[in-house]
Design an enzyme around this catalytic site. Sequence first.
Site, PDB file in Angstrom:
ATOM      1  CB  CYS A   1      28.975  32.844  35.676  1.00 44.07           C
ATOM      2  SG  CYS A   1      28.114  34.401  35.709  1.00 44.07           S
TER       3      CYS A   1
ATOM      4  NE  ARG B   1      34.286  30.099  37.595  1.00 42.06           N
ATOM      5  CZ  ARG B   1      35.081  30.060  36.531  1.00 42.06           C
ATOM      6  NH1 ARG B   1      36.171  29.345  36.556  1.00 42.06           N
ATOM      7  NH2 ARG B   1      34.786  30.734  35.440  1.00 42.06           N
TER       8      ARG B   1
ATOM      9  CD1 TRP C   1      30.701  37.754  41.254  1.00 43.10           C
ATOM     10  CD2 TRP C   1      30.675  39.003  39.391  1.00 43.10           C
ATOM     11  NE1 TRP C   1      31.390  38.913  41.515  1.00 43.10           N
ATOM     12  CE2 TRP C   1      31.390  39.699  40.396  1.00 43.10           C
ATOM     13  CE3 TRP C   1      30.542  39.603  38.146  1.00 43.10           C
ATOM     14  CZ2 TRP C   1      31.958  40.955  40.185  1.00 43.10           C
ATOM     15  CZ3 TRP C   1      31.105  40.859  37.936  1.00 43.10           C
ATOM     16  CH2 TRP C   1      31.802  41.516  38.951  1.00 43.10           C
TER      17      TRP C   1
ATOM     18  CG  ASN D   1      31.251  32.139  32.599  1.00 45.78           C
ATOM     19  OD1 ASN D   1      31.162  33.351  32.783  1.00 45.78           O
ATOM     20  ND2 ASN D   1      32.351  31.448  32.830  1.00 45.78           N
ATOM     21  N   GLY D   2      29.511  34.462  30.730  1.00 46.63           N
ATOM     22  CA  GLY D   2      29.978  35.402  29.710  1.00 46.63           C
ATOM     23  C   GLY D   2      28.982  36.530  29.550  1.00 46.63           C
TER      24      GLY D   2
ATOM     25  CD  GLU E   1      49.646  40.860  45.800  1.00 47.61           C
ATOM     26  OE1 GLU E   1      49.239  41.681  44.954  1.00 47.61           O
ATOM     27  OE2 GLU E   1      49.053  39.798  46.041  1.00 47.61           O
TER      28      GLU E   1
ATOM     29  CE  LYS F   1      46.155  39.060  48.174  1.00 45.11           C
ATOM     30  NZ  LYS F   1      46.604  39.171  46.858  1.00 45.11           N
TER      31      LYS F   1
ATOM     32  CD  GLU G   1      42.657  40.685  47.008  1.00 39.57           C
ATOM     33  OE1 GLU G   1      41.964  40.625  45.985  1.00 39.57           O
ATOM     34  OE2 GLU G   1      43.831  40.293  47.027  1.00 39.57           O
TER      35      GLU G   1
ATOM     36  CG  HIS H   1      55.378  64.978  46.049  1.00 42.45           C
ATOM     37  ND1 HIS H   1      55.929  66.223  45.934  1.00 42.45           N
ATOM     38  CD2 HIS H   1      56.419  64.113  45.998  1.00 42.45           C
ATOM     39  CE1 HIS H   1      57.242  66.120  45.788  1.00 42.45           C
ATOM     40  NE2 HIS H   1      57.561  64.835  45.836  1.00 42.45           N
TER      41      HIS H   1
ATOM     42  CE  LYS I   1      42.099  32.498  42.574  1.00 41.83           C
ATOM     43  NZ  LYS I   1      43.058  33.246  43.404  1.00 41.83           N
TER      44      LYS I   1
HETATM   45  C1  G6P Z   1      40.890  39.110  40.253  1.00 45.25           C
HETATM   46  C2  G6P Z   1      41.473  38.290  41.388  1.00 45.25           C
HETATM   47  C3  G6P Z   1      42.906  38.719  41.671  1.00 45.25           C
HETATM   48  C4  G6P Z   1      43.739  38.592  40.402  1.00 45.25           C
HETATM   49  C5  G6P Z   1      43.120  39.372  39.248  1.00 45.25           C
HETATM   50  C6  G6P Z   1      43.767  39.008  37.938  1.00 45.25           C
HETATM   51  O1  G6P Z   1      40.729  40.425  40.652  1.00 45.25           O
HETATM   52  O2  G6P Z   1      40.689  38.436  42.550  1.00 45.25           O
HETATM   53  O3  G6P Z   1      43.461  37.890  42.678  1.00 45.25           O
HETATM   54  O4  G6P Z   1      45.033  39.070  40.645  1.00 45.25           O
HETATM   55  O5  G6P Z   1      41.730  39.040  39.096  1.00 45.25           O
HETATM   56  O6  G6P Z   1      43.468  37.662  37.669  1.00 45.25           O
HETATM   57  P1  G6P Z   1      44.324  36.695  36.799  1.00 45.25           P
HETATM   58  O7  G6P Z   1      43.575  35.404  36.832  1.00 45.25           O
HETATM   59  O8  G6P Z   1      44.385  37.299  35.436  1.00 45.25           O
HETATM   60  O9  G6P Z   1      45.674  36.602  37.433  1.00 45.25           O
END
Ligand code: G6P
Length: 608
Positions: free
Chosen positions: A2, A27, A75, A101-102, A481, A485, A488, A504, A603
């Site tokens: 949010c 976000r 959200w 938010n929260g 990573e 990527k 996602e 395995h 985000k």
């Molecule tokens: C979300 C984001 C990721 C990020 C993760 C941790 O899932 O989409 O890109 O790596 O949170 O976020 P932070 O802000 O703690 O790095």
Amino acid sequence: MCGIVGFVGNKKAAPVLLGGLERLEYRGYDSAGITVINNNKFETNKTVKRISALKEATENGEAICGKIGIGHTRWATHGAPCEKNAHPHLGFKGRFMVVHNGIIENYLELKNELEAEGVAFASDTDTEVIAHILEKHYTGDVFAAISKTVSRLEGSFALGILCVEQPEILYAVRNFSPLIIGLGEGENFIASDVTALVSHTKKVLYMEDKEIAVIKENSVDLFTASGIKIHRSPALVNWSVDAAEKGGYSHFMMKEIKEQPEVIAKTFEPRIKDDKVFFEGLKLTEEKLQSINRIIITACGSAYHTGVVAKYVFEELLRLPVEVDLASEFRYRNPIVDENTLVIIISQSGETADTLAALKEAKARGAHILSIVNVVGSSIAKASDDVIYTWAGPEIAVATTKAYSAQLIVLYLFGIYAAEKRSSADSKLLKTLLDEIRLLPQKISSVFEMEDTIKSLAENHYKMKNTFFIGRNIDYAAAMEGSLKLKEISYLNSEAYAAGELKHGTISLIEQGKIVIALSAYEGLQDKMMSNIKEVKARDAFVIATAIKGNTAIEKEADEVLYLPETHPLLLASVEVVPLQMFAYYVALFNGCDIDKPRNLAKSVTVE
Ligand code: G6P
């Protein structure tokens, strides 16, 4: 997650609110709404579409009069994403309007209490209880009602509150959820983060937990929840408006990928002097560093993946046991942590709920907490003993790229710094690493020259169903990573495996048409990777490999090879991740995905 914006000033509020919400879109959200007070009445507009829909419906907000208002991107947590659940929410007497938010942890208890008193709920949200509790405790003094409400709420909350009887005052509250106040000339703002504010002001006040702000056109007053006035000097944000705009790119993600050389230079340059690493204001003394007998790194998502890279680097340079754990796991086990443990917390946003909880857990057990954070003044930064900022600027695309790269740089620098203090590594090696770090911007830029090759690889394979990323050592860390990527932003299934683990179980999935991305640039283990590539080739997989430029042996086995510039093996992830970011980008593009705002993702994950 949010996002909140609020405005009070001498111009129409709605265009400011909609502009701010647009900047918070990154976000992640599934509905949105704004309320302004116009002629002593609330006027609310909501949507389950994008902010652009609200803009269209209101002539960019110009059709709505009123100089004070609050806005929100939601959200969904409690209740489906639909108009009735979108914020702002109105109290049962029509006096208070709230954005939140929260999560209110005791909302059911409060809801039962209110329902027993005859209050009817219009939504399924936890937020609505706040608006009703405000009404319940209002006896003519808005501040007192807010103060009483805050004392009744458990959980995390950032709030923007309007009372229709005070059409000149915007109230804000913060408790474990981010909220900042922007200070303008004859106008003031609130927002979940600075990206929503930088086009209006760079002067901000960071709120602390359980503080209440009383915000008018020409004044901002901060109070404790019990009403004691707080004096705090504003901070200046050095993020530019350009940084929060696409600047000619179709997506923030590609812009941010291309910013990486510049970003990492900004991260390391001020910290390297006379071939030594310096961190300003670090409380971790040399003596404390000597007493450390283990390191635990904890984080979520991509930040966790940088921790996996750091494990290889730290173990090599510091000869200390290093454990890397997902924050969501760390917080719920019984970790062995004491005052001789250094706990490194990594977070772009500085607000990830699980990461913050892991931090608190480690702190309670006596560890020294060093956090690596991008967002200045964030909750994680505030709760840590030491913070090293990544200085990556605002990252808007949900899929992180430049913040990941900046985190790696800080981790390398910290490894070198600590190794020097602990005399645990050869000084020539440390000097070589620093020299190589200085060359990384140029090397990453040279990876961009492969963009056309990567784009056509993506075009040829974007319909792939399952992708396997394999690697060993730092190649494996980069594989994690690269795989994240891809999944996602393109919604394609992909998995990262330590190449030796493939046989395995997972190799049973390899058959004709499966794509295997074999990261084989770590030359010390290339022979082993060659064997793994042969194994998957024998089962008709299509193999895209990485290798260091000049090392053509891999061509015999792989179908395609992406050549990387040579760097020190400990720094390999910094160059290797870049083609993987670009590959994910183009696969998502060919699949027509919403690259910057992938479905269901946020985000900044401020809920558990
Ligand atoms: C979300 C984001 C990721 C990020 C993760 C941790 O899932 O989409 O890109 O790596 O949170 O976020 P932070 O802000 O703690 O790095």
